[in-house]
Every structure is written in structure tokens, then in C-alpha cells.
Scaffold this motif. Sequence first.
Motif, PDB file in Angstrom:
ATOM      1  N   GLY A   1      21.697  10.033  22.974  1.00 31.76           N
ATOM      2  CA  GLY A   1      22.143   9.230  24.099  1.00 31.76           C
ATOM      3  C   GLY A   1      22.046   7.754  23.770  1.00 31.76           C
ATOM      4  O   GLY A   1      21.311   7.363  22.864  1.00 31.76           O
ATOM      5  N   ALA A   2      22.806   6.953  24.496  1.00 29.47           N
ATOM      6  CA  ALA A   2      22.743   5.503  24.336  1.00 29.47           C
ATOM      7  C   ALA A   2      22.839   4.881  25.720  1.00 29.47           C
ATOM      8  O   ALA A   2      23.614   5.332  26.561  1.00 29.47           O
ATOM      9  CB  ALA A   2      23.884   4.992  23.460  1.00 29.47           C
ATOM     10  N   SER A   3      22.048   3.866  25.950  1.00 29.44           N
ATOM     11  CA  SER A   3      22.081   3.131  27.204  1.00 29.44           C
ATOM     12  C   SER A   3      22.250   1.656  26.910  1.00 29.44           C
ATOM     13  O   SER A   3      21.794   1.157  25.874  1.00 29.44           O
ATOM     14  CB  SER A   3      20.786   3.347  27.996  1.00 29.44           C
ATOM     15  OG  SER A   3      20.711   4.672  28.460  1.00 29.44           O
TER      16      SER A   3
ATOM     17  N   SER B   1      25.394   4.306  30.340  1.00 33.47           N
ATOM     18  CA  SER B   1      24.776   5.336  29.501  1.00 33.47           C
ATOM     19  C   SER B   1      25.852   6.305  29.057  1.00 33.47           C
ATOM     20  O   SER B   1      26.833   6.536  29.770  1.00 33.47           O
ATOM     21  CB  SER B   1      23.702   6.125  30.266  1.00 33.47           C
ATOM     22  OG  SER B   1      22.519   5.391  30.366  1.00 33.47           O
ATOM     23  N   THR B   2      25.655   6.873  27.879  1.00 33.72           N
ATOM     24  CA  THR B   2      26.521   7.935  27.387  1.00 33.72           C
ATOM     25  C   THR B   2      25.672   8.927  26.621  1.00 33.72           C
ATOM     26  O   THR B   2      24.621   8.574  26.076  1.00 33.72           O
ATOM     27  CB  THR B   2      27.689   7.397  26.542  1.00 33.72           C
ATOM     28  OG1 THR B   2      28.627   8.459  26.321  1.00 33.72           O
ATOM     29  CG2 THR B   2      27.219   6.831  25.219  1.00 33.72           C
ATOM     30  N   PHE B   3      26.118  10.169  26.588  1.00 31.57           N
ATOM     31  CA  PHE B   3      25.362  11.260  25.987  1.00 31.57           C
ATOM     32  C   PHE B   3      26.311  12.176  25.212  1.00 31.57           C
ATOM     33  O   PHE B   3      27.520  12.138  25.416  1.00 31.57           O
ATOM     34  CB  PHE B   3      24.677  12.096  27.076  1.00 31.57           C
ATOM     35  CG  PHE B   3      23.851  11.285  28.029  1.00 31.57           C
ATOM     36  CD1 PHE B   3      22.524  11.013  27.748  1.00 31.57           C
ATOM     37  CD2 PHE B   3      24.396  10.789  29.194  1.00 31.57           C
ATOM     38  CE1 PHE B   3      21.752  10.258  28.620  1.00 31.57           C
ATOM     39  CE2 PHE B   3      23.639  10.042  30.079  1.00 31.57           C
ATOM     40  CZ  PHE B   3      22.312   9.778  29.784  1.00 31.57           C
ATOM     41  N   ALA B   4      25.727  13.016  24.359  1.00 28.17           N
ATOM     42  CA  ALA B   4      26.450  14.097  23.684  1.00 28.17           C
ATOM     43  C   ALA B   4      27.741  13.583  23.037  1.00 28.17           C
ATOM     44  O   ALA B   4      27.697  12.687  22.213  1.00 28.17           O
ATOM     45  CB  ALA B   4      26.704  15.244  24.656  1.00 28.17           C
ATOM     46  N   ARG B   5      28.878  14.143  23.406  1.00 27.64           N
ATOM     47  CA  ARG B   5      30.161  13.779  22.796  1.00 27.64           C
ATOM     48  C   ARG B   5      30.520  12.315  23.033  1.00 27.64           C
ATOM     49  O   ARG B   5      31.306  11.744  22.280  1.00 27.64           O
ATOM     50  CB  ARG B   5      31.284  14.686  23.327  1.00 27.64           C
ATOM     51  CG  ARG B   5      31.135  16.171  23.083  1.00 27.64           C
ATOM     52  CD  ARG B   5      31.256  16.633  21.660  1.00 27.64           C
ATOM     53  NE  ARG B   5      32.472  16.330  20.984  1.00 27.64           N
ATOM     54  CZ  ARG B   5      33.399  17.210  20.614  1.00 27.64           C
ATOM     55  NH1 ARG B   5      33.260  18.467  20.919  1.00 27.64           N
ATOM     56  NH2 ARG B   5      34.455  16.820  19.963  1.00 27.64           N
ATOM     57  N   GLY B   6      29.930  11.704  24.040  1.00 30.92           N
ATOM     58  CA  GLY B   6      30.165  10.285  24.282  1.00 30.92           C
ATOM     59  C   GLY B   6      29.593   9.392  23.201  1.00 30.92           C
ATOM     60  O   GLY B   6      29.935   8.211  23.108  1.00 30.92           O
TER      61      GLY B   6
END
Length: 119
Positions: free
Chosen positions: A64-66, A81-86
Amino acid sequence: FAVFAKAPQEKLKEVAAAKGWTFPYLSSHDNTFNEDFKVEFGRNQVGEELYNYGRPVFATQMPGASVFRKGDDGTVYHTYSTFARGMEPFNLVYSFLDMLPDGRSEKTNMDFVKHVEDY
């Protein structure tokens, strides 16, 4: 710009020095930062739908990234924020692998990923 990782700060300093990194590389080892931003889970939570807005947790640490911004008054705002495929746009290797005839050749989620020292 800063990067957080779970390892203790002393280990991160060693890694940064070995790789020649000069950006702020900070530790979330002795705090709840990763848990607060939903990228770290207890072993008892694996399988529960707690990750990425209701996706199943498949490991105790997930990608994840925030993004944060500090306001003029000193308040820190969580802006994205983004997670997984993001996370894929941050790793161009994924785009390259996706063009190959066998793609990523995944049998399970991200099983093709190895730590640099494992090659």
C-alpha cells in the motif's frame, strides 16, 4: 517525500547506506503506522475481508501507499491511499511482464516476486 518500512531504523540506515539512498527512510517498527493505514494485520486476521476496502487479507503485511500533506497551520492531512493493483504503476516491471506470452506466470498472488537477495 519519505518512505516507511517495517524494519527497525538501524536496519533501514544500513540498507539506505548500502544502496546510496539519501531520501528520508523511516521505520514503522515500533508503532501502529502500518496497522492504522490498513497494510499490516495479525495472523488471526488472514482471510478476513479487511484489506483494500473489503478484500481478503492473504499475508500479515500487504502492499500500500499513502500520501500526506502538511498544511500551513501544521496539520497533516491524509490525501490519498492505494493498495494491491493500485501499486502497479510504481513498478514498471509489472507492465513489462504483462506483455509477455505467459504474463507474470502467477499460480498464486505475487508468487513470482522474490527479494533481491533471493536471486
